[in-house]
Design an enzyme around this catalytic site. Structure first.
Site, PDB file in Angstrom:
ATOM      1  N   GLY A 199       0.702  -1.123   0.002  1.00 17.76           N
ATOM      2  CA  GLY A 199      -0.070  -0.064   0.011  1.00 17.76           C
ATOM      3  C   GLY A 199       0.857   1.156  -0.039  1.00 17.76           C
TER       4      GLY A 199
ATOM      5  N   THR B 109       0.130   5.675  -1.486  1.00 19.77           N
ATOM      6  CA  THR B 109      -0.562   6.828  -0.988  1.00 19.77           C
ATOM      7  C   THR B 109      -0.391   6.970   0.474  1.00 19.77           C
ATOM      8  OG1 THR B 109      -2.694   7.997  -0.836  1.00 19.77           O
ATOM      9  CG2 THR B 109      -2.769   5.565  -0.316  1.00 19.77           C
ATOM     10  N   GLY B 110      -0.809   7.911   1.075  1.00 18.82           N
ATOM     11  CA  GLY B 110      -0.707   8.178   2.545  1.00 18.82           C
ATOM     12  C   GLY B 110       0.722   7.798   3.333  1.00 18.82           C
ATOM     13  N   ILE B 111       0.571   7.201   4.304  1.00 18.55           N
ATOM     14  CA  ILE B 111       1.912   7.000   5.280  1.00 18.55           C
ATOM     15  C   ILE B 111       2.828   5.889   4.544  1.00 18.55           C
ATOM     16  CG2 ILE B 111       0.605   7.386   7.292  1.00 18.55           C
ATOM     17  CD1 ILE B 111       0.553   4.521   8.087  1.00 18.55           C
ATOM     18  N   GLY B 112       2.322   5.070   3.527  1.00 18.01           N
ATOM     19  CA  GLY B 112       2.896   4.009   2.982  1.00 18.01           C
ATOM     20  C   GLY B 112       3.856   4.855   1.986  1.00 18.01           C
TER      21      GLY B 112
ATOM     22  N   SER C 267      -3.290   0.048  14.713  1.00 20.50           N
ATOM     23  CA  SER C 267      -4.203   1.180  15.067  1.00 20.50           C
ATOM     24  C   SER C 267      -4.571   1.332  16.638  1.00 20.50           C
ATOM     25  CB  SER C 267      -5.694   1.131  14.444  1.00 20.50           C
ATOM     26  OG  SER C 267      -6.491   2.283  14.580  1.00 20.50           O
TER      27      SER C 267
ATOM     28  N   TYR D   1     -13.467  -3.277  11.394  1.00 22.16           N
ATOM     29  CA  TYR D   1     -12.107  -2.670  11.339  1.00 22.16           C
ATOM     30  C   TYR D   1     -11.427  -2.767  12.455  1.00 22.16           C
ATOM     31  CZ  TYR D   1      -8.554   1.145  10.981  1.00 22.16           C
ATOM     32  OH  TYR D   1      -7.561   1.738  11.183  1.00 22.16           O
TER      33      TYR D   1
END
Length: 319
Positions: free
Chosen positions: A49, A52-55, A178, A203
């Site tokens: 992943g 995008t984002g933190i990846g 998380s 989740y």
């Protein structure tokens, strides 16, 4: 009428305070930064992943440190765009994109087979990809999407690559979990939410599964010089909320209180490279420091049972 005016006035005061103290709020929300100066020249990193984002931010940071970074993405086109963006920021970056759909075990097996054929070392595996608050859907193999992608997909990928990680030791595995794991329970009687479904609880269950997987894997890796730790990246303003209109609105309104993807990537980076963690395994981190784990995430019995159930669902043996 007076009550309504008081509410409006109260909101106005809160808004004004947020504006006045925005710099202090942002500094607090950003959290700690990974201060390690470790170089990764000659090292190979795999990040799921990473488009995008933190990846993506993790990929950029580790590429700047000299690593060969392999970005495993479901959408190759978006992955290539992310890789081009990384190269634009750091022209010397050694980044490459490979297709991996964690919602399809055939894709995972095909990815691993090609990876093992073409890559002879793997020093850092970052299980970063994830889905959040999806409407009820199933993976290609019939798993509920959250548990299927966030846990089972990474469980299978790690099992297929663990031999290479051991041969490349010292090596590290980072599992992105998380804070939501605190609100999760492993519903062994209905793991795939067929009896009832709540996207938030699904989740949370998958994030708890990440913590339990980390705990059990660490136990099984003792003596191999391969470590595994889980992380809470913080509440990050990313597109992970795309399946929830309410969450998207809240994240937009309260963005000043949220981490940017770069800030959210710091703990993943820290666990991947920090010198002081070279022998630390089976722990959970947030803001580049050890973090609290909920009681249900510390249960050795639950961790072992989840491991066995995961192997059974995936049709694998992993001693």
């Amino acid at each position: 009428m007076m009550f309504l005016l008081l509410i409006i006035a109260g909101l106005g005061v809160v808004t004004l305070l947020v504006i006045l103290f925005a710099p202090q709020i942002r500094k607090y929300a950003a959290g700690r930064v990974c201060k390690s100066t470790t170089r990764l020249d000659g090292k190979t990193v795999l990040i799921t992943g990473a488009n995008t984002g933190i990846g993506k931010e993790t990929a950029l940071d580790l590429a700047i440190r000299g690593a060969r970074v392999i970005m495993a993405c479901r959408d190759v086109e978006k992955g290539e765009e992310a890789a081009a963006s990384i190269r634009a920021s750091y022209p010397e970056a050694r980044v490459e994109v490979r297709e991996l759909d964690l919602a399809d075990t055939c894709s995972i097996r095909a990815f691993a087979q090609k990876f093992l054929r073409e890559v002879n070392q793997l020093h850092i595996l970052i299980n970063n990809a994830g889905v959040m608050m999806c409407p009820y859907t199933k993976t290609v193999d019939g798993f509920e999407m959250h548990i299927g992608v966030n846990h089972l997909g990474h469980f299978l990928l790690t099992s297929l690559l663990i031999g290479l990680l051991k041969r490349s030791a010292p090596a590290r595995i980072v599992v992105v979990s998380s804070l939501a794991h605190n609100f999760g329970w492993i519903r062994f009687h209905d793991l795939h939410s067929q009896g009832s479904y709540n996207s938030g609880l699904a989740y949370c269950q998958s994030k708890l599964a990440n913590v339990l997987f980390t705990r059990e894997l660490a136990s099984r890796l003792k003596g191999t010089n391969v470590t595994v730790n889980s992380v809470h990246p913080g509440t990050v303003n990313s597109d992970l909320t795309r399946h929830s209109t309410l969450m998207t609105i809240l994240f937009t309104v309260f963005s000043v209180f949220l981490k940017t993807p770069r800030e959210g990537a710091q703990t993943s980076i820290y666990c991947a490279i920090a010198e002081e963690l070279h022998s630390i395994s089976g722990k959970h981190f947030s803001d580049c420091t050890p973090a609290f784990v909920a009681p249900q995430g510390r249960s050795a019995e639950t961790a072992r049972r989840l491991w066995d159930v995961s192997c059974e669902l995936l049709g694998i043996e992993w001693d």
